[in-house]
Each structure stands twice: as C-alpha cells, then as structure tokens.
Motif scaffolding. Sequence first.
Motif, short mmCIF file in Angstrom:
data_model
loop_
_atom_site.label_atom_id
_atom_site.label_comp_id
_atom_site.label_asym_id
_atom_site.label_seq_id
_atom_site.Cartn_x
_atom_site.Cartn_y
_atom_site.Cartn_z
N UNK A 1 0.87 -1.18 0.00
CA UNK A 1 0.00 0.00 0.00
C UNK A 1 0.90 1.23 0.00
N UNK A 2 0.85 2.00 -1.08
CA UNK A 2 1.77 3.12 -1.25
C UNK A 2 1.02 4.33 -1.80
N UNK A 3 1.36 5.51 -1.30
CA UNK A 3 0.75 6.74 -1.78
C UNK A 3 0.92 6.86 -3.29
N UNK A 4 -0.13 7.33 -3.97
CA UNK A 4 -0.09 7.39 -5.43
C UNK A 4 1.09 8.22 -5.93
N UNK A 5 1.29 9.40 -5.33
CA UNK A 5 2.34 10.29 -5.82
C UNK A 5 3.73 9.68 -5.61
N UNK A 6 3.90 8.99 -4.49
CA UNK A 6 5.19 8.33 -4.24
C UNK A 6 5.46 7.26 -5.30
N UNK A 7 4.46 6.47 -5.63
CA UNK A 7 4.62 5.44 -6.66
C UNK A 7 4.86 6.07 -8.03
N UNK A 8 4.17 7.18 -8.30
CA UNK A 8 4.34 7.89 -9.57
C UNK A 8 5.77 8.38 -9.72
N UNK A 9 6.32 8.98 -8.67
CA UNK A 9 7.70 9.48 -8.72
C UNK A 9 8.68 8.32 -8.90
N UNK A 10 8.39 7.19 -8.27
CA UNK A 10 9.27 6.03 -8.43
C UNK A 10 9.23 5.52 -9.87
N UNK A 11 8.04 5.47 -10.44
CA UNK A 11 7.91 5.10 -11.86
C UNK A 11 8.72 6.04 -12.75
N UNK A 12 8.53 7.35 -12.52
CA UNK A 12 9.22 8.36 -13.33
C UNK A 12 10.73 8.19 -13.27
N UNK B 1 -16.88 15.51 -7.45
CA UNK B 1 -16.68 15.96 -6.07
C UNK B 1 -15.98 17.31 -6.03
N UNK B 2 -16.31 18.10 -5.02
CA UNK B 2 -15.57 19.32 -4.73
C UNK B 2 -14.39 18.97 -3.82
N UNK B 3 -13.49 19.93 -3.63
CA UNK B 3 -12.28 19.69 -2.84
C UNK B 3 -12.61 19.25 -1.41
N UNK B 4 -13.62 19.89 -0.80
CA UNK B 4 -14.00 19.51 0.56
C UNK B 4 -14.52 18.08 0.62
N UNK B 5 -15.25 17.68 -0.43
CA UNK B 5 -15.79 16.32 -0.48
C UNK B 5 -14.66 15.29 -0.55
N UNK B 6 -13.60 15.61 -1.31
CA UNK B 6 -12.44 14.72 -1.41
C UNK B 6 -11.84 14.48 -0.03
N UNK C 1 -8.15 9.66 -7.02
CA UNK C 1 -8.69 9.80 -8.38
C UNK C 1 -7.59 10.38 -9.26
N UNK C 2 -7.42 9.81 -10.45
CA UNK C 2 -6.41 10.33 -11.38
C UNK C 2 -7.05 10.63 -12.73
N UNK D 1 -9.74 11.09 0.18
CA UNK D 1 -9.27 10.80 -1.17
C UNK D 1 -8.43 11.97 -1.71
N UNK D 2 -7.51 11.63 -2.59
CA UNK D 2 -6.70 12.65 -3.27
C UNK D 2 -7.05 12.66 -4.75
N UNK D 3 -6.56 13.69 -5.44
CA UNK D 3 -6.86 13.87 -6.87
C UNK D 3 -5.62 14.38 -7.58
N UNK D 4 -5.25 13.72 -8.70
CA UNK D 4 -4.08 14.13 -9.47
C UNK D 4 -4.39 14.13 -10.96
N UNK D 5 -3.88 15.16 -11.65
CA UNK D 5 -3.81 15.14 -13.11
C UNK D 5 -2.48 14.50 -13.48
N UNK D 6 -2.51 13.51 -14.37
CA UNK D 6 -1.28 12.78 -14.67
C UNK D 6 -1.06 12.65 -16.18
N UNK D 7 0.09 12.05 -16.53
CA UNK D 7 0.54 12.08 -17.94
C UNK D 7 0.30 10.77 -18.69
N UNK D 8 -0.64 9.96 -18.22
CA UNK D 8 -1.00 8.77 -18.99
C UNK D 8 -2.12 9.12 -19.96
N UNK D 9 -2.43 8.19 -20.86
CA UNK D 9 -3.60 8.35 -21.70
C UNK D 9 -4.86 8.02 -20.90
N UNK D 10 -6.00 8.33 -21.49
CA UNK D 10 -7.27 7.97 -20.85
C UNK D 10 -7.87 9.11 -20.06
#
Length: 238
Positions: free
Chosen positions: A16-27, A77-82, A64-65, A87-96
Amino acid sequence: MNTLINKKVQFQDLGLIDYQEAWHYQEKIFAETISVKTQNRGLEAANQQMTPNFLLFCQHPHVYTLGKSGKSDHLLLEEDDLANKQAKYYRINRGGDITYHGPGQIVGYPILDLDNFFTDIHVYMRTLEEAIILTLADYGLQAGRIAGLTGVWLDFEAQKNPRKICALGVKASRWVTMHGFALNVNTDLSYFGNIIPCGIEDKAVTSLAAEMGREIDLQEVSDKLKNHLAQLFSMELQ
C-alpha cells in the motif's frame, strides 16, 4: 533500437503506497531506462548496456487520477468532499480519462523497454488485457473486450449489463512504458460513484469480489496475474 535483448523483468510488490510516491518512483525508473537507451545510440554493440525492465504491483489509498485526454468535470466531487472521503486527486501524464484507485485493487505498473519484447503499443495494450482476462478465467469468469473501449469487461458480448472490472492507461516514450492497469478485486465500488469512470456514463463498474459474492485472496490473484503476464510476454521474472 537496442541490439541487446533483455527478457529479465524485476518484479516488485510495493504494497500500500501513496499514489504520488509510486508515480515518482515510476518516473525515476522510466527516465533511467530512457537514459540507457539514449547512451546506447552512440556506442558500438560491444559497449552497449541492456535496458532494464520492471513490473510493479501495488495498492493505493483512495485517489482519483485524470489522464491527458480526460475532462475535469468527470470528477463529481468538490475539494471539501475529497477530504471527507480521505481521497486525493491528481492530473497525470498517462492516456485515458478519470479513474479511481483504492485498497483492494491490484494496480500494475509495467516499466518495460518494448524493444526487448515487441514494438507495438496496440499489441502491448491487448496483451495486458489478455493477462487480466486469463486471470479472471481462473475464477470461472468470462471477461473480454468491447470494441472502441480500453480495459476488460464482463457481459462484453450481449452487453445487457456491461461491467468494467479493469481499467488501463499507459504512457510510452521511445518504446519505454509506464502507468498500466487497475484490477478491481476487493475494491470499494462506491468510490466510482463520485466520477464518470473513464468518461463512460452508460456502463457499470464491478469487482472480482462483487462477481464472486465473497472477498477474494488478493495475494492469490496477484500471483496468478503475475504468472500470466510472464507467460504472455515471455518474461523472466526476477
């Protein structure tokens, strides 16, 4: 193109790993692999290095990505709802478009140099899907594809109640891949109610547990999926 072919793939279960941490590791791995390819271009074959391959499995806390082709209003959802839903929310560089990741889901990040396997992104995507389809077949579920849509679906032929069980979204540069797939195993499906999953409004989302009517051993699914990927790609898992 590399003259050295490397079928060895280093498998890592990140837990179980934070999304951003895993993303940076991938990068980091992605950039290092591309760097090796770039250096190889100017070298004689005898001096070239083999490019590495990685297969990362993990789970993420609720997140959510949104991919490059996605629409921000597909997050309902609004920011308060997240924050209320932890939950967190990221814009990322994959397709989809937009998708959800959370506990009970197997997220797979193959960081492969496709010059070591085959240089065809369409075949790559379909091969990832096939590994999921074979894994679900191990549990007696008939899954497949719906024309024009990525991912793996149940009721994909008659489509009276098509249900998505696995989402895919990848990035590739110089035939090196990152991002990947998310297979719903014991996932809390209520979190999908806060988005328009992958921008598709008229189809449902499901999980292996929902289809089987019981909680599923996540490690067992992970082992089956890893083995199917290894066979389909002719990988030598390390």
